[in-house]
Motif scaffolding. Structure first.
Motif, PDB file in Angstrom:
ATOM      1  N   TRP A 136      -7.939   1.191   5.670  1.00 27.98           N
ATOM      2  CA  TRP A 136      -8.089   2.227   5.128  1.00 27.98           C
ATOM      3  C   TRP A 136      -8.351   2.180   3.542  1.00 27.98           C
ATOM      4  CZ3 TRP A 136      -4.106   5.869   7.735  1.00 27.98           C
ATOM      5  CH2 TRP A 136      -4.217   5.951   9.089  1.00 27.98           C
ATOM      6  N   ARG A 137      -9.424   2.620   2.980  1.00 27.91           N
ATOM      7  CA  ARG A 137      -9.534   2.543   1.566  1.00 27.91           C
ATOM      8  C   ARG A 137      -9.558   3.905   0.925  1.00 27.91           C
ATOM      9  NH1 ARG A 137      -7.674  -0.649  -0.610  1.00 27.91           N
ATOM     10  NH2 ARG A 137      -8.829  -0.486  -2.379  1.00 27.91           N
ATOM     11  N   SER A 138      -9.558   5.183   1.757  1.00 30.28           N
ATOM     12  CA  SER A 138      -9.615   6.414   1.158  1.00 30.28           C
ATOM     13  C   SER A 138      -8.844   7.077   2.127  1.00 30.28           C
ATOM     14  CB  SER A 138     -10.924   6.969   0.829  1.00 30.28           C
ATOM     15  OG  SER A 138     -11.638   7.133   2.083  1.00 30.28           O
ATOM     16  N   TYR A 147       0.013   2.594  -2.542  1.00 30.80           N
ATOM     17  CA  TYR A 147      -1.517   2.476  -1.917  1.00 30.80           C
ATOM     18  C   TYR A 147      -2.442   2.517  -2.986  1.00 30.80           C
ATOM     19  CZ  TYR A 147      -5.506   4.248   0.645  1.00 30.80           C
ATOM     20  OH  TYR A 147      -6.767   4.555   1.279  1.00 30.80           O
ATOM     21  N   ARG A 161      -3.164  -0.752   5.349  1.00 32.58           N
ATOM     22  CA  ARG A 161      -3.340  -2.180   5.308  1.00 32.58           C
ATOM     23  C   ARG A 161      -3.492  -2.558   6.691  1.00 32.58           C
ATOM     24  NH1 ARG A 161       0.486  -1.904   1.537  1.00 32.58           N
ATOM     25  NH2 ARG A 161       2.351  -2.044   3.175  1.00 32.58           N
ATOM     26  N   GLY A 207      -5.771   2.638  -2.584  1.00 31.49           N
ATOM     27  CA  GLY A 207      -6.884   3.303  -2.290  1.00 31.49           C
ATOM     28  C   GLY A 207      -7.090   4.606  -2.645  1.00 31.49           C
ATOM     29  N   GLN A 208      -8.088   5.343  -2.664  1.00 25.39           N
ATOM     30  CA  GLN A 208      -8.337   6.595  -3.059  1.00 25.39           C
ATOM     31  C   GLN A 208      -7.390   7.709  -2.411  1.00 25.39           C
ATOM     32  OE1 GLN A 208     -12.814   6.838  -2.846  1.00 25.39           O
ATOM     33  NE2 GLN A 208     -12.677   7.293  -5.062  1.00 25.39           N
ATOM     34  N   ASP A 267     -11.147   7.546   5.047  1.00 21.18           N
ATOM     35  CA  ASP A 267     -11.178   6.771   6.481  1.00 21.18           C
ATOM     36  C   ASP A 267      -9.892   7.407   7.334  1.00 21.18           C
ATOM     37  OD1 ASP A 267     -12.474   4.452   5.776  1.00 21.18           O
ATOM     38  OD2 ASP A 267     -10.837   3.921   3.999  1.00 21.18           O
TER      39      ASP A 267
END
Length: 189
Positions: free
Chosen positions: A129-131, A152, A125, A154-155, A52
């Motif tokens: 974004w998840r990565s 965080y 947030r 995410g990845q 992301d």
């Protein structure tokens, strides 16, 4: 009984000296291996085809070209760049583009890896974004992952930028202390 009568025989002194030397050599070798593994050649997962955001952390080394190249390669739609107070008002931050690459600038408070981790988590947030792909130097990579993973969910991936060899001794000393602090005194986000 004289002082020479209580002194260990020369053979025993040699054995003791060899044992101490061996222990010191093994300790130095173990410390060197640990430093090399943590700071010179960290164990990092391969980069994903897409994330992301590419996030450039502040610090020494040639980070910016790596971050911009990753966006140009299509690994992410933009580069989020951690900037100092001096860079916040630069034209490229204001316009949101640097060398034809979409960028967003952020100045973390405090301007540390921990502050950057908090700022990245907030941006993630807000933007969904998840990565992310962090861009840093090898000496900071493991600690950056640790810091960000505390804030965080995410990845997290890391791309490393070159660090000039003349900067390695100071950076290894700094990162050693900062890593100890991250594991002992500052264990939360």
């Amino acid at each position: 009984m004289s002082e020479t009568d209580s002194a260990p025989p020369p053979a025993r002194r040699r054995r003791r000296r060899r044992a101490v030397t061996a222990v010191l050599a093994l300790t130095l070798a173990a410390a060197s291996a640990t430093i090399a593994r943590l700071f010179v050649w960290p164990d990092l997962p391969p980069l994903p085809a897409r994330a992301d955001a590419v996030v450039e952390l502040g610090g020494p080394g040639e980070r910016r070209p790596v971050a911009l190249d990753l966006v140009r390669q299509g690994r992410a739609p933009l580069a989020a760049i951690s900037v100092s107070v001096d860079e916040v008002d630069t034209t490229w931050c204001y316009k949101g583009r640097l060398d034809n690459v979409p960028v967003t600038c952020f100045h973390p408070d405090p301007y540390t890896t921990r502050g950057e981790a908090r700022a990245i988590a907030d941006m993630a947030r807000e933007r969904g974004w998840r990565s992310v792909i962090l861009v840093t130097t090898p000496d900071q990579a493991s600690r950056a992952i640790l810091r960000l993973s505390r804030c965080y969910d995410g990845q997290i991936f890391v791309a490393t930028a070159p660090l000039p060899w003349r900067q390695w001794p100071a950076q290894i000393a700094y990162q050693s202390g900062a890593t100890v602090k991250a594991y002992t005194a500052e264990t939360s986000c």
